[in-house]
Design an enzyme around this catalytic site. Structure first.
Site, mmCIF file in Angstrom:
data_model
loop_
_atom_site.group_PDB
_atom_site.id
_atom_site.type_symbol
_atom_site.label_atom_id
_atom_site.label_comp_id
_atom_site.label_asym_id
_atom_site.label_seq_id
_atom_site.Cartn_x
_atom_site.Cartn_y
_atom_site.Cartn_z
ATOM 1 N N HIS A 37 21.250 -15.920 -37.535
ATOM 2 C CA HIS A 37 22.096 -14.831 -38.038
ATOM 3 C C HIS A 37 21.379 -14.073 -39.161
ATOM 4 C CE1 HIS A 37 25.317 -17.789 -36.694
ATOM 5 N NE2 HIS A 37 25.669 -16.699 -36.026
ATOM 6 N N ASP A 151 21.848 -14.366 -26.937
ATOM 7 C CA ASP A 151 22.975 -14.037 -26.061
ATOM 8 C C ASP A 151 22.592 -12.762 -25.312
ATOM 9 O OD1 ASP A 151 25.149 -16.011 -27.114
ATOM 10 O OD2 ASP A 151 24.207 -15.163 -28.886
#
Ligand code: AMP
Length: 282
Positions: A37, A151
């Site tokens: 992140h 993703d």
């Protein structure tokens, strides 16, 4: 760095930034932050003036209640990690701040891109994901939004949703950040034992093996060999060679392709995903 819970407040802050001529970067997350992140946040900071991170465990993208309940929530630690890295954290505490009084989901026509892989194994996941990202885009109105290529199918679908909605937002894909042993970082890894984290390195090893021998072994055999490597350690849900653009199955390794090799599987009951992309230079 401000922590904001209300969408009206975040709208106000962003309006002021835009009026001051600043560009806005946005990273949607579900929290339990890690270096993966943070790499997105750092990238945003490098290319936009004002960086917004959202932390919200979106109920509409979970197809299993247990997964939603067990999703790690570590807001205090997340705030420490974000200190000095982003400008504001948007952490809606009530679903109403995101969805309004009632949760009504839009159906997007993704022209089949939402059907295979994660779409097949997590029914409704992408509908919920696209809706929450769209809601956040309406609230934050970023110039650029940053998504991890871990993703990858999500990244493809967010770009498609942006085109459908005609948002003036650049969707930036950022490389997968891995542990030293190759395990792709994920908030779900927190639920793995020390031993399983070690074992999980076999996933990246198997993906790299497929890339290395892509031109030399039939795809069927390659897939079987990779599954054999994982046997007894990881319960494979899927391992598929797909075209990185159309997400269609690649059956022929003698054709020039942008390969998206996508994996999902379970370790200690925890679902992990990973992928690699490469050009097959025939
Ligand atoms: P999540 O909190 O899991 O919804 O993830 C928020 C964003 O971080 C998504 O765009 C993910 O693709 C991205 N992300 C998660 N793990 C990684 C990783 N290991 N490397 C790069 N990006 C990641």
């Amino acid at each position: 760095m401000e922590l904001v819970h209300k969408s009206d407040r975040i709208r106000q802050i962003i309006l002021a930034q835009k009026e001051a001529g600043k560009t806005v970067g946005f990273i949607p997350t579900m929290g339990a932050l890690h270096e993966g992140h943070l790499s997105l946040v750092k990238r945003a900071k490098a290319v936009t003036d004002y960086v917004v991170v959202s932390i919200y465990v979106n109920p509409t993208q979970f197809n299993q209640q247990e997964d939603l309940d067990k999703y790690p929530r570590t807001i205090e630690r997340d705030m420490v990690l974000l200190e000095g890295v982003c400008d504001v954290v948007f952490n809606p505490l009530d679903n109403k701040e995101v969805y309004g009084d009632e949760i009504v989901l839009k159906s997007y026509n993704f022209e089949g891109l939402d059907e295979p892989l994660e779409g097949a194994f997590r029914p409704g996941h992408f509908k919920g994901m696209a809706n929450v990202v769209s809601r956040f885009f309406e609230i934050v109105k970023p110039d650029k939004a940053f998504f991890g290529l871990k993703d990858y199918q999500q990244y493809v679908l967010v770009k498609k949703m942006v085109a459908i909605e005609r948002y003036d937002i650049e969707v930036v894909g950022c490389p997968i950040v891995r542990e030293e042993n190759g395990l792709a970082m994920s908030s779900r890894n927190e639920r793995l034992s020390h031993k399983a984290k070690h074992t999980a390195s076999v996933i990246f090893y198997a993906l790299q093996y497929c890339e290395k021998y892509y031109l030399h072994v039939s795809l069927e055999q390659l897939k079987q060999n990779a599954i054999d490597m994982l046997k007894g350690m990881v319960q494979v849900e899927y391992l598929e060679f797909r075209d990185a653009e159309t997400l269609e199955v690649i059956n022929d390794n003698t054709k020039q392709s942008e390969v998206f090799l996508s994996f999902a599987g379970y370790l200690e009951g925890i679902r992990l995903i990973d992928n690699i992309r490469f050009s097959s230079k025939v």
